[in-house]
Design an enzyme around this catalytic site. Structure first.
Site, short mmCIF file in Angstrom:
data_model
loop_
_atom_site.label_atom_id
_atom_site.label_comp_id
_atom_site.label_asym_id
_atom_site.label_seq_id
_atom_site.Cartn_x
_atom_site.Cartn_y
_atom_site.Cartn_z
N HIS A 72 32.63 -70.22 -21.05
CA HIS A 72 34.21 -70.23 -20.86
C HIS A 72 34.77 -68.81 -20.95
O HIS A 72 35.30 -68.17 -20.04
CB HIS A 72 34.72 -71.08 -21.88
CG HIS A 72 36.30 -71.07 -22.04
ND1 HIS A 72 37.00 -72.22 -22.53
CD2 HIS A 72 37.27 -70.25 -21.57
CE1 HIS A 72 38.32 -72.13 -22.43
NE2 HIS A 72 38.47 -70.93 -21.87
N HIS A 77 38.33 -63.39 -20.65
CA HIS A 77 37.12 -63.81 -19.97
C HIS A 77 36.26 -62.64 -19.75
O HIS A 77 36.31 -62.09 -18.58
CB HIS A 77 37.58 -64.49 -18.82
CG HIS A 77 38.08 -65.82 -18.97
ND1 HIS A 77 38.80 -66.72 -17.74
CD2 HIS A 77 38.44 -66.62 -20.24
CE1 HIS A 77 38.94 -67.84 -18.56
NE2 HIS A 77 38.97 -67.81 -19.72
N HIS A 123 42.19 -63.98 -26.62
CA HIS A 123 41.40 -64.81 -25.84
C HIS A 123 41.13 -64.21 -24.49
O HIS A 123 42.31 -64.43 -23.99
CB HIS A 123 41.48 -66.29 -25.86
CG HIS A 123 40.74 -67.14 -24.83
ND1 HIS A 123 39.48 -67.14 -24.88
CD2 HIS A 123 41.06 -67.92 -23.82
CE1 HIS A 123 39.02 -67.81 -23.89
NE2 HIS A 123 39.84 -68.23 -23.21
N GLU A 136 47.00 -73.63 -25.33
CA GLU A 136 46.20 -73.41 -26.59
C GLU A 136 46.67 -73.18 -27.80
O GLU A 136 46.19 -72.66 -28.89
CB GLU A 136 44.93 -72.17 -26.23
CG GLU A 136 44.22 -72.17 -25.04
CD GLU A 136 42.93 -73.26 -25.20
OE1 GLU A 136 42.91 -73.62 -26.35
OE2 GLU A 136 42.12 -73.24 -24.29
#
Length: 264
Positions: free
Chosen positions: A213, A143, A141, A118
């Site tokens: 996502h 989850h 980032h 990423e």
């Protein structure tokens, strides 16, 4: 790889990153190699002192990112390993003056180490922040379970209503995530398209909820980015708990939510 002496301020930021990575793992928000963390450290270094360290590797960055010094986690890295072996599974890299490559100046000691796939998203977001929100140096980032569930719900198609229902669960959600959550449409991981939709999200919201996502937040440091994600997910979790118990929560009224804006 030459070990450089890190400024004290950078060492402090790395400790925060290790702590937040532990939080993410404990919450089950970072399964296997899920998630990544980066931070723009350009202001903490004299870039001239970093030139010539490490072998340059080709990579096409956005042109405005030339000269950036970034901390970033590694591809295939398990965030839980940031807790006690951060120098093995992450690195600090210097982007060259043409934005056509980078050199690792610290870390990356694991065999066959490379920055996260990423990298284009993170470098693009840091460039966006440097122009529009220069105080925001960290990008996280991960989850978050309940937020991801919400991205599969029909509310995801109505961003205003999704935020209202999450904010109404308790005052702290409105106060500490005042701009709310952006319902970011699906885009393939590690692509420029994902970077574009995420930058669009940060024009108006605190959290970018990537459809089906995960979620991403940006803030002055990783602790504050973590707080955005933690509080937003708590609102989503409480909402889903009410649904699971079989009732629609009364929630704070629209008038009460407006009243809370004085604290944001």
């Amino acid at each position: 790889m030459s070990d450089i002496k890190l400024p004290v301020e950078v060492q402090k930021e790395l400790k925060k990153i290790s702590t937040v990575a532990g939080y993410l793992w404990q919450r089950e928000w970072a399964e296997r190699n899920a998630g990544n963390i980066s931070m723009n450290l350009t202001s903490f270094f004299n870039k001239e002192d970093l030139k010539g360290i490490g072998e340059e590797r080709p990579f096409e960055f956005p042109k405005g990112a030339a000269g950036f010094v970034l901390f970033i986690t590694g591809t295939g890295c398990y965030l839980r390993d940031l807790v006690d072996s951060i120098e093995n599974v992450s690195c600090i890299l210097l982007i060259n003056d043409d934005a056509t490559g980078y050199s690792i100046v610290w870390g990356g000691k694991r065999e066959n180490f490379g920055p996260t796939c990423e990298l284009i998203s993170h470098s693009s977001i840091h460039l966006f922040n440097s122009i529009h929100n220069p105080e925001n140096l960290a990008v996280v980032h991960t989850h978050p379970l309940e937020l991801i569930c919400m991205s599969h719900h029909e509310l995801f198609d109505n961003e205003e209503e999704l935020n209202r229902q999450i904010w109404m669960m308790c005052p702290e959600v409105k106060v500490f995530v005042p701009k709310g959550i952006h319902c970011t449409p699906y885009a393939l991981s590690s692509t420029a398209a994902l970077a574009e939709v995420t930058m669009e999200a940060f024009k108006t919201r605190n959290v970018s909820l990537w459809e089906k996502h995960g979620a991403t937040a940006t803030a002055p440091d990783v602790m504050q980015a973590w707080d955005f994600l933690d509080v937003a997910n708590k609102g989503a979790k409480m909402l889903m708990m009410c649904w699971a118990a079989g009732f629609k929560p009364a929630g704070l009224s629209n008038e009460q939510l407006v009243e809370l804006e004085q604290f944001t």
